[in-house]
Design a protein around this motif. Structure first.
Motif, PDB file in Angstrom:
ATOM      1  N   MET A  55       0.817  -1.212   0.000  1.00  0.00           N
ATOM      2  CA  MET A  55       0.000   0.000   0.000  1.00  0.00           C
ATOM      3  C   MET A  55       0.856   1.269   0.000  1.00  0.00           C
ATOM      4  SD  MET A  55      -2.801  -1.266  -0.551  1.00  0.00           S
ATOM      5  CE  MET A  55      -3.652   0.310  -0.669  1.00  0.00           C
ATOM      6  N   ALA A  56       2.065   1.193   0.545  1.00  0.00           N
ATOM      7  CA  ALA A  56       2.962   2.350   0.454  1.00  0.00           C
ATOM      8  C   ALA A  56       3.333   2.625  -1.001  1.00  0.00           C
ATOM      9  CB  ALA A  56       4.223   2.112   1.283  1.00  0.00           C
ATOM     10  N   VAL A  57       3.654   1.567  -1.732  1.00  0.00           N
ATOM     11  CA  VAL A  57       4.051   1.726  -3.134  1.00  0.00           C
ATOM     12  C   VAL A  57       2.856   2.128  -3.996  1.00  0.00           C
ATOM     13  CG1 VAL A  57       4.963   0.505  -5.152  1.00  0.00           C
ATOM     14  CG2 VAL A  57       6.010   0.165  -2.910  1.00  0.00           C
ATOM     15  N   LYS A  58       1.685   1.565  -3.710  1.00  0.00           N
ATOM     16  CA  LYS A  58       0.485   1.919  -4.477  1.00  0.00           C
ATOM     17  C   LYS A  58       0.039   3.351  -4.168  1.00  0.00           C
ATOM     18  CE  LYS A  58      -1.806  -2.540  -5.375  1.00  0.00           C
ATOM     19  NZ  LYS A  58      -2.248  -2.288  -6.754  1.00  0.00           N
TER      20      LYS A  58
ATOM     21  N   VAL B   8       3.083  -2.738  -8.705  1.00  0.00           N
ATOM     22  CA  VAL B   8       3.019  -4.038  -8.015  1.00  0.00           C
ATOM     23  C   VAL B   8       1.821  -4.793  -8.568  1.00  0.00           C
ATOM     24  CG1 VAL B   8       4.214  -3.432  -5.884  1.00  0.00           C
ATOM     25  CG2 VAL B   8       1.785  -2.945  -6.092  1.00  0.00           C
ATOM     26  N   GLY B   9       1.991  -6.084  -8.743  1.00  0.00           N
ATOM     27  CA  GLY B   9       0.938  -6.894  -9.340  1.00  0.00           C
ATOM     28  C   GLY B   9      -0.075  -7.428  -8.345  1.00  0.00           C
ATOM     29  N   VAL B  10       0.080  -7.085  -7.071  1.00  0.00           N
ATOM     30  CA  VAL B  10      -0.780  -7.615  -6.016  1.00  0.00           C
ATOM     31  C   VAL B  10      -2.201  -7.082  -6.153  1.00  0.00           C
ATOM     32  CG1 VAL B  10      -1.205  -7.490  -3.518  1.00  0.00           C
ATOM     33  CG2 VAL B  10       1.068  -8.027  -4.369  1.00  0.00           C
ATOM     34  N   ASP B  11      -3.181  -7.956  -5.944  1.00  0.00           N
ATOM     35  CA  ASP B  11      -4.592  -7.567  -5.887  1.00  0.00           C
ATOM     36  C   ASP B  11      -4.881  -7.130  -4.455  1.00  0.00           C
ATOM     37  OD1 ASP B  11      -7.321  -7.278  -5.815  1.00  0.00           O
ATOM     38  OD2 ASP B  11      -7.786  -9.310  -6.482  1.00  0.00           O
TER      39      ASP B  11
ATOM     40  N   ALA C 114      -1.355  -0.887  10.824  1.00  0.00           N
ATOM     41  CA  ALA C 114      -1.596  -0.223   9.544  1.00  0.00           C
ATOM     42  C   ALA C 114      -2.256  -1.176   8.558  1.00  0.00           C
ATOM     43  CB  ALA C 114      -0.280   0.296   8.971  1.00  0.00           C
ATOM     44  N   VAL C 115      -3.199  -0.668   7.810  1.00  0.00           N
ATOM     45  CA  VAL C 115      -3.894  -1.333   6.709  1.00  0.00           C
ATOM     46  C   VAL C 115      -4.874  -2.413   7.174  1.00  0.00           C
ATOM     47  CG1 VAL C 115      -3.678  -2.522   4.482  1.00  0.00           C
ATOM     48  CG2 VAL C 115      -1.934  -0.867   5.167  1.00  0.00           C
ATOM     49  N   VAL C 116      -4.435  -3.348   8.008  1.00  0.00           N
ATOM     50  CA  VAL C 116      -5.269  -4.504   8.350  1.00  0.00           C
ATOM     51  C   VAL C 116      -5.791  -4.501   9.786  1.00  0.00           C
ATOM     52  CG1 VAL C 116      -4.254  -5.993   6.600  1.00  0.00           C
ATOM     53  CG2 VAL C 116      -3.222  -5.903   8.879  1.00  0.00           C
TER      54      VAL C 116
END
Length: 513
Positions: A247-250, A260-263, A287-289
């Motif tokens: 999520m940092a990169v996105k 990043v190819g992650v869904d 964070a995030v989750v």
């Protein structure tokens, strides 16, 4: 076209090294399928040479996974590497990840080898591995604390021998971001053939900087692979957190300029599955989750979010998979609907008998709990009695009596192999009485080092309770997880699940960090 950042997930290998986090073959396979839905690039399925159980788990994952590369760890010796290659035979895409320590401290104190001996072993191991697999990753264990000149010599040689990925681990979590990023950059600048391999980072969170160090290795050092785990799972303070990296990169694509190819919508389901499988509860402010990751308590924040979400939110909760715990089934749902939901959740059983056993437990739960959520189903199929037909200890029934001013009493009936035991005990509370009753017959002498309770779903007193019990005995640490609307029953299930793991006596070999 932006560069691709490769996401290498090591939840099933390095994450499993958390005390008590070891997983069964079926549990690993279930998580691997979720990682494939998450679209991680590489799944490090385990350390095939460490035990027959890990070999079988790697083999099962290699045969099941079609989209992600499946990887096995191996020490820098022919036996480990050959064992890894054997386990990976069925994989569509496979990788062997071999390692040897290169820091002066590790070479002298742990390996008891000279630098020249380590250099030669690294060179020969990569050469041997390259003859068995086309995709070879090499890691100099404790690489960040290694002498730069020696490390350059080793890495230049293993690249020449055919290593396609070079991973530089901060094995003990000693690095700080600017220095770690510069260290990776220095290696790439000094090694003449550095452009022949993809550079990777693997950081531990001992100082709370694993994610920051990894991102510095990417931005400053030019690494294009990050090794990470779901929920940051790992020994000591854990590993780099996959969800935070992704999520940092996105979110900051403007800064990192990477794809990043992650869904990302599969992040929260993956987090829940790993948490419920291992019993390692995610902290609310993670964070995030974390449960509070998108919660706003401040009146000013609430007002701003209601007017425009981006006033206080840099990510949308639904983008990472939040909001997916809607009611999916109830007591009127049939077997086909249940089976379909299992498939949607990525849960597969080896036989119709296992599906029937899971469905029977689902119907039992539905009779006691009107609303069944995805989390309930994950907990249900994660129950040891469903997924493993041959557990030594099995809970048969439990009754307990509590009354104000009186000492609670519990009677527990359980099977130990083919023998049925009935045990009674009192205790400080119904849970204490139940566990003491079990222990009075088992006599494990294990030390209870953790007891925790977590609600599987929020917002209702009808929610299932999920109990984690951690036991320590003879140098082994194991987790047991149990779920039930009755927290006392869940506690007994968790205790018996932990005893089953102690009884299995599976040996594990500690691997590279």
């Amino acid at each position: 076209m932006a560069d691709k950042l490769i996401i290498f997930d090591t939840t099933l290998r390095d994450g499993e090294q958390s005390p008590g986090a070891s997983m069964t073959r079926d549990e690993k396979l279930r998580i691997a399928r979720q990682l494939e839905r998450l679209k991680v690039d590489v799944i490090e399925a385990g350390f095939a040479a460490s035990s027959n159980g890990d070999f079988e788990a790697v083999k099962a994952i290699a045969n099941a996974i079609k989209e992600s590369t499946v990887c096995s760890l191996a020490r820098a010796n022919d036996r480990d590497i050959a064992r890894a290659a054997e386990a990976l035979v069925g994989a569509q895409r496979s990788r062997i990840h071999t390692f040897i320590a290169t820091s002066a401290l590790h070479m002298e104190k742990k390996l008891r080898m000279t630098p020249d001996e380590v250099f030669e072993q690294a060179r020969l191991s990569v050469r041997f591995a390259r003859n068995l697999c086309g995709d070879i990753e090499f890691s100099p264990e404790d690489g960040y604390r290694s002498d730069v000149d020696f490390l350059c010599r080793v890495l230049e040689t293993v690249i020449a021998e055919g290593a396609t990925t070079i991973n530089v681990p901060d094995t003990v979590g000693y690095a700080v971001p600017e220095l770690y990023g510069s260290f990776i950059r220095t290696l790439r600048e000094r090694i003449p053939n550095s452009d022949k391999a993809i550079w990777s980072v693997h950081c531990h969170n001992d100082l709370g900087m694993a994610v920051a160090n990894s991102l510095a290795g990417v931005k400053i050092g030019g690494a294009r692979q990050v090794e990470c785990t779901i929920n940051g799972l790992g020994e000591r303070a854990g590993n780099t957190s996959l969800e935070e990296i992704v999520m940092a990169v996105k979110t900051r694509r403007d800064y990192y300029g990477l794809e990043v190819g992650v869904d990302a919508t599969q992040i929260v389901p993956a987090s829940r599955m790993v948490s419920q499988t291992t019993g390692f509860v995610v902290q609310p402010n993670k964070a995030v989750v974390g449960a509070n990751a998108f919660a706003h308590a401040s009146g000013i924040h609430q007002d701003g979010v209601l007017k425009a979400r981006d006033t206080y939110e840099i990510m949308r909760a639904e983008d990472v998979g939040w909001g997916s715990n809607k009611i999916v089934l109830g007591k009127l749902s049939g077997r086909n609907a249940f089976k379909q939901r299992l498939q949607e959740l990525g849960i597969q059983f080896d036989s119709e008998g296992e599906i029937n056993a899971a469905f029977a437990r689902f119907k039992d739960l539905a009779d006691r709990k009107s609303e069944i959520f995805d989390e309930d189903i994950l907990a249900l199929v994660g129950d040891e009695s469903v997924t493993r037909e041959h557990e030594f200890y099995r809970l048969l029934s439990l009754s307990q009596h509590s009354e104000t001013g009186e000492r609670p009493q519990a009677t527990v009936v359980f099977a130990a192999g083919e023998v049925e035991h009935s045990a009674e005990s009192d205790g400080n509370g119904p849970v204490d009485a139940s566990l003491k009753a079990i222990e009075s017959k088992v006599g494990s002498d294990a030390e209870l080092v953790l007891y925790s309770v977590n609600a599987i779903t929020s917002g209702s007193t009808e929610s299932q309770g999920e109990v984690t019990v951690r036991l320590q005995h003879g140098g082994r640490v194991v987790n047991g997880v149990g779920a039930d609307p009755d927290i006392v029953v869940a506690s007994a299930k968790a205790y018996l699940a932990a005893l089953n793991k102690l009884h299995s006596n599976l040996d594990r070999v500690a691997a590279q960090g």
